[in-house]
Write an enzyme that holds these catalytic residues in place. Structure first.
Site, PDB file in Angstrom:
ATOM      1  N   HIS A  61       0.957  -1.138  -0.268  1.00 15.23           N
ATOM      2  CA  HIS A  61       0.102  -0.044   0.044  1.00 15.23           C
ATOM      3  C   HIS A  61       0.824   1.159  -0.085  1.00 15.23           C
ATOM      4  O   HIS A  61       0.498   2.265  -0.450  1.00 15.23           O
ATOM      5  CB  HIS A  61      -0.838  -0.076   1.157  1.00 15.23           C
ATOM      6  CG  HIS A  61      -2.172  -0.886   0.993  1.00 15.23           C
ATOM      7  ND1 HIS A  61      -3.147  -0.891   0.619  1.00 15.23           N
ATOM      8  CD2 HIS A  61      -2.052  -2.396   1.313  1.00 15.23           C
ATOM      9  CE1 HIS A  61      -3.872  -1.766   0.507  1.00 15.23           C
ATOM     10  NE2 HIS A  61      -3.149  -2.952   0.902  1.00 15.23           N
ATOM     11  N   HIS A 113      -6.766  -3.461  11.196  1.00 10.17           N
ATOM     12  CA  HIS A 113      -5.822  -4.143  10.365  1.00 10.17           C
ATOM     13  C   HIS A 113      -4.312  -3.714  10.615  1.00 10.17           C
ATOM     14  O   HIS A 113      -3.254  -4.530  10.947  1.00 10.17           O
ATOM     15  CB  HIS A 113      -6.032  -3.753   9.064  1.00 10.17           C
ATOM     16  CG  HIS A 113      -5.354  -4.495   7.874  1.00 10.17           C
ATOM     17  ND1 HIS A 113      -5.162  -5.822   7.851  1.00 10.17           N
ATOM     18  CD2 HIS A 113      -4.279  -4.114   7.070  1.00 10.17           C
ATOM     19  CE1 HIS A 113      -4.367  -6.265   6.687  1.00 10.17           C
ATOM     20  NE2 HIS A 113      -3.868  -4.893   6.205  1.00 10.17           N
TER      21      HIS A 113
END
Length: 249
Positions: A61, A113
């Protein structure tokens, strides 16, 4: 004027998202899973990159941040945790806002997360980019946060208007559907799962989804209904998350 979203696959199962504010022509990427793939899409579209918006620090990411900044000069904004792997120009927290041209994004705290995970909501266009917090029929693993934190984060995301179009970062939906069917026999889920399996057979993406679809069929959002004897909604969620973590189907 609206926000244009250009979605494309990259890495093994990620999606890249290039977004363009049509009023000004300003362009951002949501996360940087693959710098070369993102640059190729920019070149194909004839767009220049102005802004990088990170949802969390994981390399799939934020791993392309430095290469894209070097190539384009784009400003990088994201949660402080991103500095674990790359510099940031602006640190974002839940409750902040950030603009791309005339498009305003509200920053949502969606930790769980990872501890500092955030999501981006464009209320004017009814669009949200949620990274690895909420998936179509799923949610992110709890690598850093607690079940309580993730349940609260999912509640914030699920609290967006039903019509909100939700862009999640991975094509996990078929496997999520198989798990969902193992814990929930709701007819709406069965119908949706059939559509998902057919779409994947045709090679079609299952992202984006909508808040309405996830509230109706996502077992993680439906956890209190599926585990009514749990001590709390967060505990019901924890039980469903644990079952998914060990699911082999």
């Amino acid at each position: 004027m609206p926000l244009t979203v250009h979605q494309f696959p990259c890495l093994s199962d990620n999606y890249g998202f290039l977004i363009r504010d049509e009023a000004t022509g300003k362009v951002a990427t949501i996360d940087t899973p693959d710098a070369a793939a993102i640059q190729a899409e920019l070149d194909k579209l004839g767009w220049s990159l102005d802004l990088i918006l990170n949802t969390h620090w994981h390399p799939d990411h934020a791993g392309g941040n430095e290469a894209l900044k070097k190539a384009t000069g784009a400003t990088i904004a994201g949660p402080a945790e991103v500095t674990r792997i790359a510099p940031l120009d602006r640190i974002l927290r839940g409750g902040d806002t950030i603009a791309l041209g005339e498009t305003k994004f509200d920053v949502i705290d969606s930790g769980g997360h990872t501890l500092g995970h955030i999501a981006f909501h464009d209320a004017a266009d009814s669009i949200a980019f949620v990274g690895d917090t909420l998936f179509a029929l799923g949610c992110g693993r709890l690598f850093e946060g607690t079940a309580e934190q993730m349940w609260e984060s999912l509640g914030r995301v699920a609290g967006l208007p039903d019509e909100t179009i939700v862009y999640c970062a991975h094509e996990y939906t078929a496997s999520n559907a198989r798990f969902a069917l193992s814990v929930d026999d709701h007819p709406a889920l069965k119908a949706r799962a059939d559509q998902i399996f057919a779409a994947r057979e045709r090679g079609e993406p299952t992202v984006p989804t909508t808040i309405a679809a996830e509230k109706a069929t996502n077992p993680f959002l439906r956890a209190p209904l599926l585990r009514p004897d749990a001590a709390s909604p967060a505990q019901a969620f924890a039980e469903i998350r644990a079952a998914k973590d060990s699911f082999k189907g």
